[in-house]
Motif scaffolding. Structure first.
Motif, PDB file in Angstrom:
ATOM      1  N   HIS A   1       0.835  -1.204   0.000  1.00  0.00           N
ATOM      2  CA  HIS A   1       0.000   0.000   0.000  1.00  0.00           C
ATOM      3  C   HIS A   1       0.867   1.250   0.000  1.00  0.00           C
ATOM      4  CE1 HIS A   1       0.231   1.333   4.269  1.00  0.00           C
ATOM      5  NE2 HIS A   1       0.420   0.059   4.522  1.00  0.00           N
TER       6      HIS A   1
ATOM      7  N   TYR B   1      10.038  -1.928  13.674  1.00  0.00           N
ATOM      8  CA  TYR B   1       8.719  -1.581  13.113  1.00  0.00           C
ATOM      9  C   TYR B   1       7.677  -1.344  14.194  1.00  0.00           C
ATOM     10  CZ  TYR B   1       4.818  -1.824   9.777  1.00  0.00           C
ATOM     11  OH  TYR B   1       3.714  -1.554   9.018  1.00  0.00           O
TER      12      TYR B   1
ATOM     13  N   GLU C   1      -5.531   1.622   2.559  1.00  0.00           N
ATOM     14  CA  GLU C   1      -5.208   0.422   3.341  1.00  0.00           C
ATOM     15  C   GLU C   1      -5.378   0.681   4.821  1.00  0.00           C
ATOM     16  OE1 GLU C   1      -2.765  -2.535   5.576  1.00  0.00           O
ATOM     17  OE2 GLU C   1      -2.665  -0.358   5.620  1.00  0.00           O
ATOM     18  N   GLU C   2      -4.893   1.849   5.262  1.00  0.00           N
ATOM     19  CA  GLU C   2      -4.886   2.126   6.700  1.00  0.00           C
ATOM     20  C   GLU C   2      -6.290   2.293   7.271  1.00  0.00           C
ATOM     21  OE1 GLU C   2      -2.449   1.626   8.341  1.00  0.00           O
ATOM     22  OE2 GLU C   2      -0.603   2.120   7.282  1.00  0.00           O
TER      23      GLU C   2
ATOM     24  N   ASP D   1       6.006   2.155   6.706  1.00  0.00           N
ATOM     25  CA  ASP D   1       4.602   1.791   6.474  1.00  0.00           C
ATOM     26  C   ASP D   1       3.965   2.836   5.576  1.00  0.00           C
ATOM     27  OD1 ASP D   1       2.186   0.553   6.605  1.00  0.00           O
ATOM     28  OD2 ASP D   1       1.692   1.231   8.623  1.00  0.00           O
ATOM     29  N   ASN D   2       4.055   2.733   4.274  1.00  0.00           N
ATOM     30  CA  ASN D   2       4.639   1.597   3.602  1.00  0.00           C
ATOM     31  C   ASN D   2       5.298   2.055   2.316  1.00  0.00           C
ATOM     32  OD1 ASN D   2       5.246  -1.076   2.924  1.00  0.00           O
ATOM     33  ND2 ASN D   2       3.287  -1.391   1.946  1.00  0.00           N
TER      34      ASN D   2
ATOM     35  N   ASP E   1       4.404  -5.409   3.369  1.00  0.00           N
ATOM     36  CA  ASP E   1       3.891  -4.351   4.242  1.00  0.00           C
ATOM     37  C   ASP E   1       4.192  -4.647   5.709  1.00  0.00           C
ATOM     38  OD1 ASP E   1       2.564  -2.140   5.241  1.00  0.00           O
ATOM     39  OD2 ASP E   1       0.607  -3.112   5.211  1.00  0.00           O
TER      40      ASP E   1
HETATM   41 ZN   LIG Z   1       0.938  -0.757   6.275  1.00  0.00          ZN
END
Ligand SMILES: [Zn+2]
Length: 537
Positions: free
Chosen positions: A327, A485, A377-378, A339-340, A419
């Motif tokens: 994404h 992450y 996506e988020e 991210d990302n 991702d």
């Molecule tokens: Zn992500």
């Protein structure tokens, strides 16, 4: 002629043949690796995404500009690319400026002021320059009656003391042999449909907490602060603002802060250590004023959002496709690096490398290879779900079963996603699809990277491969090193270029290109799991 029983048995016995070795393409792999490392550009793609275009919140103009840049860059390599709409989303938003500090005054101490490290939650409305008395509300305190909460004009710190790590453990980690072995030996994951059930007591507590939250959100506070929950990493994690219940619903049938017309109050995530100090000051009976200067802009009430879809056309099997992607949208307080931009830059680099390879070979891939940079996506995998619904199998909502199967469904061999940050690929989550094991094993062997050898039957979730897996199309996420992450960069203001690992990014691009190429060239499409039941069955 009649055979004796014994002879018939012999003839009927299956021939114990050696399984046909999965073919691999060492010429391609050598080219791909050299292109990724000696002539690699993955970090340049990442620079443009993060430092230049910056945060890419879905609905924002910054995302639009960055997507146009991505389309242009694909095209500059001779790879066709388009923006393809996936649906209407809601309104755009951006933060224009923000400063926050706390002023302390008490009868026996000198008045003092200190800056608070904080970030606005996305789609928070402006406050302008304003000051408000701090009030701390432990939203989990069941003795608090929502009817008695008086928050008008105040700055509400909603939360309690957070544990802050002392930094004795490194934030960034690689997976060690023990962890990789555990993944490799994992049993088949639980199948879908296992619904979480809550006891009546838990549900009652949840509702009481929601009632207190609603009282704060609708009590006209100046602003709401919450501890960012990143304990000791120095990072502030900020996602979207909460909205009061009972307002207009938008896409997905719920009221979200991006839904046109929905109102809420300004909300900020505050560094845990700073929130802790505010809580302890309140407990010590000191009077604290929060000084705030915050402006934000809302744009376009109903924007149509797009994915970037690029393609290298296939040859003899051009109707069949392999898709790789990640994404492209991000949260707003950093620049969406791990991210990302990581997965997006690797996807773009895989396209550049493969185009160079097929040009050098003088012949395109057998199957069409698509490169997808999803958005939304988020907020719930909107872009990839929209794409899958449009082309392969419509699904009404996140994780819901498909309502139909479109003709294109049979033509997708696989989808590969990146991702999980910028960490190198250590293997692949097979997503409960045991039949791909010998295939992936052969490809990993041929790729010949001792750090990338693990195949796990385990599932992983949380990102766009689920949109494919959910409708019965093989969808995979690579198994990555976490680096820092979840410890530091995920959705935080520290999610910036410097936390990308260049060597890992190059390795990921080479491996993604290798998997895409082998999927495009093999005789058959990848084996599938059983098709999920359609909705209503
Ligand atoms: Zn992500």
């Amino acid at each position: 002629m009649r055979l004796s029983a014994f002879a018939a048995l012999l003839l009927a016995a299956p021939v114990v043949a050696q399984p046909v070795a999965e073919p691999t393409d060492s010429t391609a792999i050598a080219f791909i690796k050299a292109e990724a490392t000696e002539r690699g550009q993955v970090m340049d793609h990442a620079t443009w995404m993060t430092d230049v275009h910056g945060a890419r919140l879905t609905g924002s103009e910054a995302l639009d500009r960055a997507q146009e840049w991505a389309v242009d860059r694909f095209r500059s390599w001779g790879v066709s690319a388009e923006l393809e709409p996936w649906g209407t989303f809601g309104r755009g938003w951006k933060s224009d400026r923000m400063a926050m500090s706390a002023r302390v005054s008490g009868p026996d101490v000198a008045s003092q002021s200190f800056p608070l490290t904080a970030a606005p939650k996305a789609w928070s409305p402006s406050t302008g320059r304003a000051s408000g008395e701090l009030v701390v509300i432990d939203i989990d305190d069941d003795t608090l009656d929502p009817a008695t909460l008086d928050v008008r004009g105040k700055v509400v710190l909603m939360g309690s003391l957070s544990d802050v790590a002392r930094g004795l453990e490194p934030l960034a980690q690689r997976r060690d042999e023990h962890e990789l072995l555990e993944l490799a030996n994992a049993g088949l994951a639980m199948t879908r449909g296992a619904q979480r059930r809550y006891s009546p007591e838990v549900l009652a507590r949840y509702r009481a907490r929601a009632a207190r939250t609603q009282a704060v959100l609708t009590g006209e506070p100046l602003a709401i602060l919450t501890p960012s929950g990143t304990g000791g990493s120095g990072a502030v994690r900020a996602m979207q603002a909460a909205v009061p219940e009972g307002q207009a619903t938008g896409a997905g049938g719920r009221a979200a802060p991006w839904t046109a017309g929905v109102e809420t109050v300004a909300q900020f995530a505050v560094l845990d250590e700073h929130a802790n100090r505010l809580i302890r000051l309140a407990e010590a009976g000191q009077s604290v004023t929060i000084d705030l200067d915050y402006a934000a802009t809302f744009t376009d009430e109903e924007v149509v959002e797009d994915n970037v879809i690029a393609e290298i056309p296939g040859t003899d099997l051009a109707d069949e496709i392999v898709i790789v992607g990640g994404h492209f949208d991000s949260w707003h307080s950093g620049s969406g690096a791990t991210d990302n931009a990581a997965g997006s830059a690797v996807t773009m680099e895989a396209a550049r490398i493969l185009k160079a390879f097929y040009d050098a070979r003088g012949e395109g891939p057998r199957r069409t290879i698509r490169f997808a940079l999803w958005t939304g996506e988020e907020q719930g995998l909107w872009g990839s779900r929209g794409y899958v619904s449009e082309h392969f199998a419509p699904t009404p909502g996140y994780g819901e079963p498909p309502t139909d199967v479109l003709p294109g469904h049979a033509n997708v061999s696989a989808y590969y996603n990146m991702d999980n940050g910028s960490g190198r690929f250590r293997g692949v989550y097979m997503q409960s699809n045991e039949a791909v094991r010998p295939i992936f094993r052969a490809w990993l062997d041929a790729f010949d990277d001792s750090t990338a050898q693990t195949l796990t039957i385990s599932n992983t979730g949380g990102t766009d491969h689920l949109s494919f897996d959910n409708v019965g199309i093989p969808g995979f996420q690579f198994l990555q090193d976490p680096l820092a992450y979840f410890a530091k960069t995920w959705h935080t203001h520290m999610d910036v270029y410097d936390h990308l690992d260049p060597d890992d990014m190059e390795q990921a691009a080479a491996m993604m290109a290798t998997f895409a190429h082998h999927t495009a060239e093999r005789a058959e499409k990848l084996p599938r799991k059983a098709m999920p039941d359609l909705a209503g069955n």
